[in-house]
Write an enzyme that holds these catalytic residues in place. Structure first.
Site, short mmCIF file in Angstrom:
data_model
loop_
_atom_site.label_atom_id
_atom_site.label_comp_id
_atom_site.label_asym_id
_atom_site.label_seq_id
_atom_site.Cartn_x
_atom_site.Cartn_y
_atom_site.Cartn_z
N GLY A 6 0.82 -1.20 0.00
CA GLY A 6 0.00 0.00 0.00
C GLY A 6 0.86 1.25 0.00
N ARG A 46 0.97 -5.30 -5.07
CA ARG A 46 1.11 -6.32 -4.03
C ARG A 46 1.62 -7.63 -4.65
NH1 ARG A 46 -0.86 -4.40 0.65
NH2 ARG A 46 -2.44 -2.73 0.58
N ASP A 65 5.67 -5.34 5.90
CA ASP A 65 6.12 -6.69 6.25
C ASP A 65 6.18 -7.61 5.04
OD1 ASP A 65 6.76 -8.49 8.61
OD2 ASP A 65 5.15 -9.63 7.68
N THR A 123 4.79 1.82 6.48
CA THR A 123 3.39 1.44 6.66
C THR A 123 2.70 2.47 7.53
OG1 THR A 123 1.86 -0.18 7.64
CG2 THR A 123 4.07 -0.11 8.57
N ASP A 157 0.30 1.73 9.25
CA ASP A 157 -0.17 0.96 10.40
C ASP A 157 0.81 0.98 11.57
OD1 ASP A 157 -2.53 0.22 9.15
OD2 ASP A 157 -1.64 -1.58 8.27
N ASP A 176 3.16 -1.02 12.34
CA ASP A 176 3.20 -2.33 12.99
C ASP A 176 4.42 -3.17 12.61
OD1 ASP A 176 2.57 -2.91 10.37
OD2 ASP A 176 0.67 -3.92 10.82
N ARG A 236 -5.04 -3.86 10.44
CA ARG A 236 -5.40 -5.27 10.30
C ARG A 236 -5.04 -6.06 11.55
NH1 ARG A 236 -6.34 -8.92 6.14
NH2 ARG A 236 -6.27 -7.19 4.67
#
Length: 342
Positions: free
Chosen positions: A10, A71, A102, A125, A127, A129, A171
């Protein structure tokens, strides 16, 4: 030195800052940089463009990535990995810098361990994470985008005496939800790290209404789960990295809240809006610093590493240690947020 860059997964604000910095560092040392287009797909197809400082110096404020993304997983593509190995040789590349999350960095790590390809990773990211780094670029801009959206939603929620349920990305980890929830004074924060008790949320919203607060804001991660239920998904189709498409928990939570409390409740899914826009000052600086150090690792021939933020320093950590394990939200942040969720 001839290096290649790619951006996978993304998109997020700050990618172009990294690209610009890598190109500058390599050029300052007499080297050349190319950019594979659309992530690992470009590396498989040898689809690339030349990157020069004169052409990349003004991309710093732009969101997204000038290289495009996908992706694509080379390990799911027929002969994808071998094609990358062959293209690295035919293009006479000394280094490949992969900017991604990741999944993207997991491929870079395997290419290094399985085929000794000279790969370097750069963590990206919204996120936040990724293991082995304190923060990833894109996260700060995302938080500001969510905060701005919720501040706008607050005015209509207050005007109509409604509860607004805002679904954000996340997620596996609730970094976006928790941090934006704190920044927006949310009445409830639902994250993947712990099952949500909606009755507790409903009781809290009802009590606050009795106390004079006539509206409510509920923040929920797309990967959050309600007690006794699994993930809410849009469909069962998997992407190349085995992920299902999440989305819809915000609407489900809104319906339950309205049914149990009788308070008019609406849901808003921010979706890809969170990825967009020009990077914040913090993300421009962090992306630039990570790009500089990724370029320096390439020049030193220090491969199989990921550049990471540790405190205020940028360091190189083994790629193998940086991928495969999600960095979930630290419990202390939920504990701190909990002071306002009683």
């Amino acid at each position: 030195m001839k290096a290649a860059i790619l951006t996978g997964g993304g998109d997020c604000p700050g990618l172009n800052a990294v690209i610009r910095a890598v190109v500058r560092v390599i050029a300052n040392n007499g080297g050349q940089t190319i950019g594979f287009l659309e992530g690992w797909r470009g590396a498989i197809e040898a689809n690339y463009i030349d990157l020069k400082p004169s052409e990349t110096d003004e991309i710093l404020p732009k969101g997204g990535t000038i290289l495009g993304s996908s992706r694509t997983n080379p390990y799911k593509d027929d002969n994808g990995v071998q094609k990358i190995v062959d293209n690295m040789k035919s293009l006479d590349l000394d280094a490949l810098i992969a900017i991604g999350g990741d999944d993207t960095l997991g491929v870079a790590s395997k290419l290094y361990s399985d085929h000794q390809l000279p790969t370097i990773g750069c963590p990206k990211t919204i996120d936040n994470d990724l293991s082995s780094t304190d923060f990833t670029f894109g996260f700060d801009t995302c938080l500001n985008t969510v905060m701005d959206a919720v501040d706008k939603l607050r005015t209509t929620a207050e005007s109509h005496r409604r509860v607004m349920v805002v679904e954000v990305m996340g997620r596996h980890a609730g970094w976006i939800t928790c941090f934006s929830g704190i920044a927006c004074a949310a009445d409830a924060i639902l994250v993947p790290e712990q099952e949500a008790d909606l009755q507790d949320v409903c009781d809290r919203l009802a009590k606050r209404r009795e106390d004079g607060k006539h509206y409510g804001i509920v923040m929920v991660s797309e990967g959050a789960q309600l007690k006794g239920e699994g993930l809410v998904t849009q469909d069962a189709e998997l992407d190349d990295f085995g992920h299902v498409k999440l989305g819809g928990i915000g609407r489900k939570v809104a319906r339950i809240i309205e049914k149990r409390t009788g308070i008019e409740t609406r849901d808003v899914t921010l979706g890809h809006l969170q990825r967009g826009g020009s990077p914040s000052a913090y993300d421009r600086v962090l992306g630039t610093r990570l790009g500089i150090h990724a370029g320096r690792l390439a020049l030193k021939g220090d491969f199989g590493k990921m550049v990471a933020l540790r405190g205020l320093e940028i360091v190189g950590v083994p790629l193998a240690e940086a991928v495969g394990t999600m960095r979930t939200l630290y419990p202390e942040f939920l504990d701190e947020a909990g002071e306002f969720l009683k």
